[in-house]
Design an enzyme around this catalytic site. Structure first.
Site, PDB file in Angstrom:
ATOM      1  N   TRP A  53       0.829  -1.220   0.000  1.00 35.52           N
ATOM      2  CA  TRP A  53       0.000   0.000   0.000  1.00 35.52           C
ATOM      3  C   TRP A  53       0.854   1.257   0.000  1.00 35.52           C
ATOM      4  O   TRP A  53       1.830   1.348   0.748  1.00 35.52           O
ATOM      5  CB  TRP A  53      -0.878  -0.021   1.248  1.00 35.52           C
ATOM      6  N   ASP A  56      -0.298   9.074   0.642  1.00 37.05           N
ATOM      7  CA  ASP A  56       0.187  10.444   0.399  1.00 37.05           C
ATOM      8  C   ASP A  56       1.687  10.539   0.098  1.00 37.05           C
ATOM      9  O   ASP A  56       2.493   9.887   0.764  1.00 37.05           O
ATOM     10  CB  ASP A  56      -0.039  11.325   1.635  1.00 37.05           C
ATOM     11  N   TRP A  80      -4.437  -0.047   3.738  1.00 38.58           N
ATOM     12  CA  TRP A  80      -3.895   0.976   4.648  1.00 38.58           C
ATOM     13  C   TRP A  80      -3.653   0.372   6.033  1.00 38.58           C
ATOM     14  O   TRP A  80      -4.464  -0.379   6.539  1.00 38.58           O
ATOM     15  CB  TRP A  80      -4.891   2.142   4.739  1.00 38.58           C
ATOM     16  N   SER A 116       1.407  11.785   7.651  1.00 42.13           N
ATOM     17  CA  SER A 116       2.001  12.699   6.666  1.00 42.13           C
ATOM     18  C   SER A 116       2.748  13.874   7.282  1.00 42.13           C
ATOM     19  O   SER A 116       2.484  14.293   8.411  1.00 42.13           O
ATOM     20  CB  SER A 116       0.916  13.207   5.728  1.00 42.13           C
ATOM     21  N   ARG A 179      -3.098  17.332  12.175  1.00 42.34           N
ATOM     22  CA  ARG A 179      -2.086  16.554  11.465  1.00 42.34           C
ATOM     23  C   ARG A 179      -1.549  17.229  10.194  1.00 42.34           C
ATOM     24  O   ARG A 179      -2.087  18.211   9.726  1.00 42.34           O
ATOM     25  CB  ARG A 179      -2.629  15.167  11.101  1.00 42.34           C
ATOM     26  N   ASP A 180      -0.484  16.623   9.673  1.00 37.40           N
ATOM     27  CA  ASP A 180       0.089  16.923   8.361  1.00 37.40           C
ATOM     28  C   ASP A 180       0.792  18.277   8.284  1.00 37.40           C
ATOM     29  O   ASP A 180       0.394  19.167   7.491  1.00 37.40           O
ATOM     30  CB  ASP A 180      -1.000  16.823   7.262  1.00 37.40           C
ATOM     31  N   GLU A 234      -6.948  18.206   5.535  1.00 43.86           N
ATOM     32  CA  GLU A 234      -5.788  17.312   5.579  1.00 43.86           C
ATOM     33  C   GLU A 234      -4.706  17.892   4.673  1.00 43.86           C
ATOM     34  O   GLU A 234      -4.995  18.619   3.718  1.00 43.86           O
ATOM     35  CB  GLU A 234      -6.160  15.920   5.081  1.00 43.86           C
TER      36      GLU A 234
HETATM   37  N1  DQQ Z   1      -3.254  10.335   5.172  1.00 43.60           N
HETATM   38  C1  DQQ Z   1      -2.391  10.318   6.309  1.00 43.60           C
HETATM   39  C2  DQQ Z   1      -2.827  11.457   7.158  1.00 43.60           C
HETATM   40  C3  DQQ Z   1      -3.493  12.351   6.188  1.00 43.60           C
HETATM   41  C4  DQQ Z   1      -4.204  11.389   5.292  1.00 43.60           C
HETATM   42  C5  DQQ Z   1      -2.484   8.971   6.987  1.00 43.60           C
HETATM   43  C6  DQQ Z   1      -4.586  11.990   3.959  1.00 43.60           C
HETATM   44  O1  DQQ Z   1      -1.727  12.076   7.804  1.00 43.60           O
HETATM   45  O2  DQQ Z   1      -4.350  13.274   6.806  1.00 43.60           O
HETATM   46  O3  DQQ Z   1      -2.018   7.956   6.146  1.00 43.60           O
HETATM   47  O4  DQQ Z   1      -4.731  11.014   2.977  1.00 43.60           O
END
Ligand code: DQQ
Length: 574
Positions: A53, A56, A80, A116, A179-180, A234
């Site tokens: 898999w 991002d 995932w 991410s 996040r991110d 995100e």
């Molecule tokens: N994918 C990540 C997150 C993000 C999301 C987790 C967006 O950090 O918000 O795999 O596809």
């Protein structure tokens, strides 16, 4: 009897040796890349790991002559989970070497996943990564990692800081919506800023954090931006674009010759807005805002999510990567042994109108072009089509410029036709019009029972012409179970001059660029018949008016060299 057992043993040895050669061991497929018979939908020049898999793109960067791409990766399966940072490096953004994972879930602050994040290059040139950890309580926190050995050109090992987590969900931040982190930028006051995606009181928010040392971060009293028309943001991205020319800018550049772009990922789509950023006050002024206008700007109107840009200092350009999901089912992904592609890396810049961005596949992709087929000044009468022969239609790059000799009879655009995607499904490629539908039928079987139509239609609007671009997957596969969406968007071009289309076809993906990159649509398709050499590509005109192709160039695309480090010397297979 002994003789019989001897021969069984010999046969078994042969069988095991043969399975090893084609890449099977203990019933597990090891190397999917070189078994085209079993993998008709695996791509040849799009980035993907050898198996499992991927989602991002994370922390893309250029460091001392090498491009790095990290990505959300499950090392154990094609669904995932167990999210780590996969890591690959490249000298040209086309051929890639997969190396070991850069960041794995090992610590209390990221034990449930290394999600991410982004890379930033600090003064002196040292790279750092900020990423989200899903901690032992499933709270989202922000962490830092730095290369263990800066003299390793591949930057294979990354060390997590003892100061982690650097940012935790406090003072009204929901631990599930935090996040991110973006690439950091430095203000004129020498203070670093990053944005973290969030949802506050149900509204999509870009939380702003500041730091002098990259370790101690303070949340600003105001977010950089928020919207009460969307929920969670995100993978935000915030960067400057030049108002004058297509060169990219380093993320910290702020001057009168720049506008700023804020991208947020929500509703399975990547939307962006363009505005003015004042670093002294950290204000970002935009008009229109997210979801405000009829035209809701997106990087790509097809399958494209959680994207990220970086500044390529070697070629002074900003490059965009986006995650292109599968459109088949989870059992198919498990069966294939992989899920998820990255889009082709695209140069991204402010369009001449200043109202939107444009994108174009990076020029290095053109080094894969082989066997050019070219034709010029060809009329396509209404209701006719022809095949582009002489190229490998399942692995191709096609550029066409269409001229419309007669717009007199063009159909009227109804004021209520506001949703281009809906319009594309109502007026699909089989529904004849006046000026269009015209375009290409890609990944088509000889009998056309399978095809993906990428096409345009032109209408007369209130005071201008309206150009609609569609990517219709409705008849892309005889397989019932795969998703067959129809995508559409308007293209801001004047059809009196020219309408151009470039489509990059790679077995199960079609990336299309209309109006020289003003409108991009990426599709995933899983044909049953139109695979490998059984795949064809046609140009069609299903309108009543003739159109003219002023130029058509088409190429077969060579396979990119994308291997794990230990398999680098594998011979090329086109
Ligand atoms: N994918 C990540 C997150 C993000 C999301 C987790 C967006 O950090 O918000 O795999 O596809």
């Amino acid at each position: 009897m002994e003789g019989y057992l001897f021969w069984i043993l010999i046969l078994q040895i042969f069988f095991i040796a043969y399975r090893g050669r084609v890449g099977y061991s203990h019933g597990v497929q090891k190397d999917l890349q070189y078994n085209p018979k079993n993998q008709p939908h695996r791509t040849a020049y799009h980035f993907q790991p050898p198996k499992n898999w991927m989602n991002d793109p994370n922390g893309p960067m250029y460091y001392k002559g090498i491009y790095h791409l990290f990505y959300q990766y499950n090392p154990y399966s094609a669904v995932w989970g167990n999210i780590s940072w996969g890591h690959s490096i490249s000298y040209n953004l086309v051929d890639w070497i997969h190396i070991e994972q850069a960041i794995n879930p090992t610590e209390p602050y990221d034990i449930n996943g290394c999600w991410s994040g982004s890379a930033s290059i600090l003064p002196g040139g040292n790279p750092v990564i900020l990423y989200t950890g899903s901690d032992f309580r499933n709270r989202q926190v922000q962490n830092i990692a730095v290369p263990k050995n800066l003299s390793d050109p591949y930057l294979r090992e990354w060390i997590k800081s003892d100061h982690n987590p650097l940012m935790t969900p406090m003072n009204g931040i929901d631990p599930q919506f935090f996040r991110d982190p973006t690439t950091a930028w430095e203000g004129p006051d020498k203070i670093w800023r990053v944005v973290v995606g969030s949802q506050i009181k149900g509204h999509g928010t870009a939380l702003l954090y500041q730091s002098r040392d990259f370790v101690n971060w303070t949340r600003s009293h105001r977010p950089l931006h928020f919207s009460n028309k969307t929920a969670m943001w995100e993978c935000p991205d915030f960067y400057p674009v030049s108002v004058d020319g297509i060169n990219g800018l380093d993320t910290s550049v702020q001057d009168t010759g720049t506008k700023h772009v804020l991208k947020a990922s929500f509703n399975d789509r990547d939307y962006y807005i363009i505005g003015t950023y004042e670093p002294e006050t950290d204000t970002f002024s935009v008009n229109p805002d997210f979801m405000d206008s009829n035209v809701k700007l997106r990087y790509d109107y097809g399958i494209f999510y959680a994207s990220k840009t970086f500044y390529d200092s070697a070629k002074r350009r900003r490059i965009l990567w986006g995650w292109v999901l599968e459109a088949d089912g989870e059992p198919d992904d498990i069966n294939k042994g992989w899920s998820g592609l990255q889009s082709l890396p695209r140069s991204i810049f402010l369009d001449k109108t200043g109202k939107q961005l444009s994108q174009w596949p990076i020029e290095e992709i053109e080094t894969l072009r082989r066997k050019e087929v070219n034709l010029q000044n060809k009329e396509i009468k209404g209701g006719t089509m022809f095949e582009i022969t002489g190229i490998t239609a399942s692995q191709a790059d096609i550029e066409v410029s269409f001229h419309l000799p007669n717009l007199d009879e063009v159909e009227l655009m109804h004021p209520e036709w506001l949703d281009p995607q809906f319009l594309c499904s109502e007026k699909n490629a089989a529904t004849g019009g006046v000026i269009g539908p015209f375009g290409i039928l890609a990944l088509a079987s000889k009998d056309l029972t399978e095809h993906t139509a990428v096409f345009f239609r032109v209408f007369r609007g209130h005071d201008n012409y309206v150009v609609l671009m569609c990517s219709d997957q409705n008849r892309s596969s005889l397989r019932e179970e795969v998703k067959k969406s129809t995508f559409g968007a308007f293209v801001d071009v004047d059809p009196v001059e020219m309408i151009s289309l470039r489509s990059l076809i790679d077995h199960s993906i079609i990336e299309s660029f209309g109006g020289e990159g003003k409108t991009c649509i990426t599709a995933r398709v899983y044909p049953k018949l139109a695979i490998g050499n059984e795949s064809h590509v046609y140009v069609f005109n299903n309108g009543t008016e003739s159109i003219r192709i002023s130029n058509l160039s088409a190429w077969s695309m060579k396979r990119a060299q994308i291997f794990p480090l230990h398999k680098r010397r594998k011979p090329e297979i086109d």
